[in-house]
Design an enzyme around this catalytic site. Sequence first.
Site, mmCIF file in Angstrom:
data_model
loop_
_atom_site.group_PDB
_atom_site.id
_atom_site.type_symbol
_atom_site.label_atom_id
_atom_site.label_comp_id
_atom_site.label_asym_id
_atom_site.label_seq_id
_atom_site.Cartn_x
_atom_site.Cartn_y
_atom_site.Cartn_z
ATOM 1 N N TYR A 31 83.879 -15.649 -28.235
ATOM 2 C CA TYR A 31 83.888 -15.916 -29.682
ATOM 3 C C TYR A 31 84.629 -14.782 -30.410
ATOM 4 O O TYR A 31 84.218 -13.619 -30.303
ATOM 5 C CB TYR A 31 82.428 -16.018 -30.134
ATOM 6 C CG TYR A 31 82.161 -15.899 -31.611
ATOM 7 C CD1 TYR A 31 82.803 -16.712 -32.550
ATOM 8 C CD2 TYR A 31 81.210 -14.988 -32.096
ATOM 9 C CE1 TYR A 31 82.515 -16.604 -33.903
ATOM 10 C CE2 TYR A 31 80.914 -14.876 -33.444
ATOM 11 C CZ TYR A 31 81.581 -15.686 -34.342
ATOM 12 O OH TYR A 31 81.286 -15.575 -35.679
ATOM 13 N N ILE A 90 72.914 -19.306 -29.468
ATOM 14 C CA ILE A 90 73.068 -19.990 -30.757
ATOM 15 C C ILE A 90 73.387 -21.483 -30.592
ATOM 16 O O ILE A 90 73.093 -22.275 -31.468
ATOM 17 C CB ILE A 90 74.155 -19.260 -31.600
ATOM 18 C CG1 ILE A 90 74.231 -19.794 -33.019
ATOM 19 C CG2 ILE A 90 75.506 -19.286 -30.953
ATOM 20 C CD1 ILE A 90 75.115 -18.968 -33.948
ATOM 21 N N LYS A 104 74.113 -23.459 -36.018
ATOM 22 C CA LYS A 104 74.803 -24.506 -35.252
ATOM 23 C C LYS A 104 73.870 -25.687 -34.970
ATOM 24 O O LYS A 104 74.223 -26.829 -35.197
ATOM 25 C CB LYS A 104 75.324 -23.952 -33.920
ATOM 26 C CG LYS A 104 76.074 -22.644 -34.040
ATOM 27 C CD LYS A 104 77.352 -22.749 -34.828
ATOM 28 C CE LYS A 104 77.999 -21.392 -35.030
ATOM 29 N NZ LYS A 104 79.204 -21.448 -35.857
HETATM 30 C C1 LIG Z 1 78.582 -17.277 -30.240
HETATM 31 C C2 LIG Z 1 78.352 -17.059 -31.697
HETATM 32 N N1 LIG Z 1 77.535 -16.058 -32.084
HETATM 33 C C3 LIG Z 1 77.323 -15.819 -33.386
HETATM 34 C C4 LIG Z 1 77.910 -16.573 -34.382
HETATM 35 C C5 LIG Z 1 77.609 -16.275 -35.823
HETATM 36 O O1 LIG Z 1 76.644 -17.188 -36.300
HETATM 37 P P1 LIG Z 1 75.900 -17.056 -37.696
HETATM 38 O O2 LIG Z 1 76.541 -18.027 -38.625
HETATM 39 O O3 LIG Z 1 74.474 -17.434 -37.427
HETATM 40 O O4 LIG Z 1 76.018 -15.664 -38.170
HETATM 41 C C6 LIG Z 1 78.758 -17.632 -34.017
HETATM 42 C C7 LIG Z 1 79.426 -18.437 -35.034
HETATM 43 O O5 LIG Z 1 80.350 -19.172 -34.817
HETATM 44 C C8 LIG Z 1 78.980 -17.879 -32.651
HETATM 45 O O6 LIG Z 1 79.772 -18.870 -32.216
#
Ligand SMILES: Cc1ncc(COP(=O)(O)O)c(C=O)c1O
Length: 472
Positions: free
Chosen positions: A144, A231, A271
């Site tokens: 990511y 997530i 998500k």
């Molecule tokens: C693997 C991963 N971790 C963390 C996040 C960040 O998520 P949040 O919107 O809860 O901060 C994302 C967002 O796309 C993600 O894909």
Amino acid sequence: MLSSKVTCNSHGQDSSYFLGWEEYEKNPYDEFKNPNGIIQMGLAENQLSFDLLESWLKNNPQPAAFKNHDNQSIFKELALFQDYHGLPAFKNALVKFMSEIRGNTVSFDANNLVLTAGATSANETLMFCLANPGDAFLIPTPYYPGFDRDLKWRTGAEIVPIHCSSYNGFRITKSALEEAYKEAEKQNLKVKGVLVTNPSNPLGTSLSLHELDLLVNFISMKNIHLISDEIYSGTVFSSPSYTSIMEVLENRNLMNTEIAKRVHIVYSLSKDLGLPGFRIGAIYSNDELVVSAATKMSSFGLISSQTQHLLSEILSDKKFTKSYLSENRRRLKERHEMLVKGLQKTGIRCLQSNAGLFCWVDMRHLLSSNTFEGEMELWKKIVYEVGLNISPGSSCHCSEPGWFRVCFANMSEETLNVAMQRVQSFADCMAKKNIQSRHQQLLQRNSRRSKSLPKWVFELSFHQREITADER
Ligand SMILES: Cc1ncc(COP(=O)(O)O)c(C=O)c1O
């Protein structure tokens, strides 16, 4: 005039991942107002099940109106100062929801949970708790793109990639782990842990039992931490089934050991429930020292009590969560199929996946050269000429050029159809160009060959031509 922290470029905002978003913002597609605009396929948002949440809100108007079940106002209670421990009712509801997603094969203790403003904050908080500036976390590629910002920017921690490749579907191997560890040592970085995303963003695959075992063995041997960003755990829509790292610890009877204390989960409702705007995240740790430190740190990124209250009501409605989870998975599966089949028709293949809000798409055959320059050239064509913002693999630190992450859950079915039509015309055009250029190459080769033919071949063919003329 500004601090070195804000002026250094480790924020990662200049990556093509974020640049694509900017291009989209300048010219966003709209079926009626801007039908030639760019379609946003670079945003992992889940917009497929809003109607389910909206109908819950319609049937249960009290929580959003600051009222309790007796219809009395709880406005003052929610508006007043909150400490950083969070609302117990919400924490209890959240840990039960996390168990439900994992088929109730593991249970989570609300005392081990720290609430944070999204997974972004959870990941950064864990870095602050586990790493000193200059310490490293190993992360399997592709990963990511936001991790470069979330893990490194403010904490000063470093990321060392664990290079995974297409030959085995980007699976984590023991040798890749060892190589990354050695690379960190070569750079004089102290390795504090491994961070994985399970299911993976951008691959859309869940980690196999073999990979999970490898990871537990590795952190046990090296005496380091393991962060599992889960997530996307509620987005698993097809087989193979998903296994959380907590289940592995439980199955291997490691739950009350020192190893379990070094395993931490990151979670968020951004998500699974499609609520990134509400900023609801959490750290789950088996180490009470980490829980205590992270709780103190969480005061820099709390979830408002209003949001916690609303979500504790939604998540406590077990009939709702059960039907939401299964319907949401069904819709994701359908969308995923639409994208995979749509791309397949144009000769583009996706990595086989079972989760997430995106596909990992193989466009290596469309590259002008097998390089990252070739990938950027193709990406620009796709953004500006085809009108689709997708994320190039290089922005996810993929070590092979030609892979792209394409999101499918942040748009309507109609928009996805338009996107597929655009890909089809692009593929047709590319195929035509390829035929033309191959034809041209052939002509050039033939003319080059005739120029360099040895004298006797030329004479022979000349003679043959004469004979043919005589014969006629
Ligand atoms: C693997 C991963 N971790 C963390 C996040 C960040 O998520 P949040 O919107 O809860 O901060 C994302 C967002 O796309 C993600 O894909």
